[in-house]
Every structure is written in structure tokens, then in C-alpha cells.
Design an enzyme around this catalytic site. Structure first.
Site, PDB file in Angstrom:
ATOM      1  N   HIS A 144       9.461  12.972   0.077  1.00  0.00           N
ATOM      2  CA  HIS A 144       9.671  11.527  -0.125  1.00  0.00           C
ATOM      3  C   HIS A 144       8.533  10.729   0.511  1.00  0.00           C
ATOM      4  O   HIS A 144       7.976   9.812  -0.104  1.00  0.00           O
ATOM      5  CB  HIS A 144      11.033  11.160   0.491  1.00  0.00           C
ATOM      6  N   GLU A 145       8.171  11.099   1.745  1.00  0.00           N
ATOM      7  CA  GLU A 145       7.131  10.331   2.451  1.00  0.00           C
ATOM      8  C   GLU A 145       5.735  10.591   1.866  1.00  0.00           C
ATOM      9  O   GLU A 145       4.915   9.674   1.788  1.00  0.00           O
ATOM     10  CB  GLU A 145       7.147  10.650   3.951  1.00  0.00           C
TER      11      GLU A 145
ATOM     12  N   CYS B  69      15.751   4.377   0.721  1.00  0.00           N
ATOM     13  CA  CYS B  69      14.384   4.104   1.150  1.00  0.00           C
ATOM     14  C   CYS B  69      14.296   2.709   1.742  1.00  0.00           C
ATOM     15  O   CYS B  69      14.858   1.762   1.196  1.00  0.00           O
ATOM     16  CB  CYS B  69      13.455   4.217  -0.061  1.00  0.00           C
ATOM     17  N   LEU B  70      13.572   2.590   2.845  1.00  0.00           N
ATOM     18  CA  LEU B  70      13.409   1.283   3.483  1.00  0.00           C
ATOM     19  C   LEU B  70      12.693   0.296   2.560  1.00  0.00           C
ATOM     20  O   LEU B  70      12.849  -0.905   2.702  1.00  0.00           O
ATOM     21  CB  LEU B  70      12.603   1.428   4.787  1.00  0.00           C
TER      22      LEU B  70
ATOM     23  N   GLN C  68       3.999   2.082   3.771  1.00  0.00           N
ATOM     24  CA  GLN C  68       5.153   1.190   3.777  1.00  0.00           C
ATOM     25  C   GLN C  68       4.984   0.028   4.737  1.00  0.00           C
ATOM     26  O   GLN C  68       5.694  -0.965   4.647  1.00  0.00           O
ATOM     27  CB  GLN C  68       6.424   1.959   4.162  1.00  0.00           C
TER      28      GLN C  68
ATOM     29  N   HIS D 215       5.166   8.409  -0.964  1.00  0.00           N
ATOM     30  CA  HIS D 215       4.754   7.047  -0.562  1.00  0.00           C
ATOM     31  C   HIS D 215       3.238   6.969  -0.381  1.00  0.00           C
ATOM     32  O   HIS D 215       2.620   5.978  -0.753  1.00  0.00           O
ATOM     33  CB  HIS D 215       5.397   6.641   0.768  1.00  0.00           C
TER      34      HIS D 215
ATOM     35  N   GLY E 254      12.325   8.622   8.135  1.00  0.00           N
ATOM     36  CA  GLY E 254      10.916   8.844   7.830  1.00  0.00           C
ATOM     37  C   GLY E 254      10.239   7.542   7.452  1.00  0.00           C
ATOM     38  O   GLY E 254      10.891   6.597   7.016  1.00  0.00           O
TER      39      GLY E 254
HETATM   40 ZN    ZN Z   1      10.883   5.740   1.340  1.00  0.00          ZN
END
Ligand code: ZN
Length: 144
Positions: free
Chosen positions: A110-111, A68-69, A28, A114, A23
Site C-alpha cells: 500500500h505504501e 487510507c489517510l 502523503q 503511494h 503506515g
Molecule cells: Zn494510504
């Protein structure tokens, strides 16, 4: 949808698949639009696009290890709802609703976090957050 938004969605999904991740939120990649892309399939051919996503309902509870990225190398257990109902627009501007559970439900929450400027580690205890910050600082020192 404008060509710019179409291009953004394409760039976001490429970034997500390349990472590899399941995702990615526009925030991000430093774009302040309410867009997320998700693909939790094992074959990486089930891209879901959510524009202006809104969580309508949450139910149940589940703990999952998340990464997470935006917080590389950190994996921690987070407690979230295990079923959610989301409303959003798709890439054609059509409004849809889906009920998701399991990994997809976790990923959506989660997204969406963000998009609200929140990273998953903020769901953890202060002690854990302090340890993670120290670890990230050390990683940065080592890679720069
Ligand atoms: Zn993330």
C-alpha cells in the site's frame, strides 16, 4: 542521512501515530522522496523505516479491507500478494532485505503504491472508483 531526512522521518512517524495509522508514505505529506514508515504492532513501538524501497518478490494472494489517510472514511477490500520480499535502506543508510507476510506485507505494498502516486482505490473496479469519488466529493462539500 541528512538532518533534514531524519526530521522528515520523525515528522512522518508522528503524523502516522497521531492519525492513527499503520503506515505513511512521504508523498502523503507532499514530500517527493522515496521514504515510508510503518508500524503494524499493537503496542505502536515497532517503527520500520524503508528508504528507496523495492519489491523484489511477491507471492500468494490475499484480500484485506484497507483504508487510507489520503482517502478518509473509505474502506474497501483489496486483493494483493500475501508475501513480499523488500529491499530498502534503513535510517542509518544500511541496505536490508525483509520477507513480510500478512498485514505487514499488505501495508508495504500500500505504501509503495503511494510512492508511485497510486492510491489503494485504484485497485478497485471502475464502478467502485466512481462511487468513491462521488462520496469523497460529497464529504468535501460538507466539511468546507
Ligand atoms: Zn494510504
Amino acid at each position: 542521512m541528512t538532518p533534514a531526512t531524519r526530521k522528515l522521518i520523525q515528522d512522518m512517524s508522528e503524523t502516522m501515530y497521531a492519525a492513527p495509522g499503520i503506515g505513511l508514505a512521504a508523498t502523503q505529506v507532499d514530500v517527493h522522496e522515496q521514504i515510508i514508515v510503518i508500524d503494524v504492532s499493537e503496542t505502536h513501538d515497532d517503527l520500520k523505516v524503508f528508504i528507496n524501497p523495492v519489491l523484489l518478490q511477491k507471492a500468494g494472494e490475499e484480500e484485506n479491507e484497507e483504508g487510507c489517510l489520503s482517502v478518509p472514511g473509505i474502506y474497501e477490500t483489496v486483493r494483493r500478494a500475501d508475501r513480499v520480499t523488500v529491499q530498502a535502506q534503513n535510517e542509518n543508510g544500511e541496505t536490508f532485505q525483509i520477507e513480510a507476510e500478512g498485514l505487514l506485507a499488505v501495508c508495504i505494498q500500500h505504501e509503495i503504491d503511494h510512492l508511485h502516486g497510486k492510491v489503494f482505490v485504484e485497485h478497485l473496479s471502475h464502478l467502485k472508483q466512481t462511487r468513491i469519488r462521488a462520496k469523497l466529493k460529497k464529504q468535501r462539500r460538507e466539511t468546507l
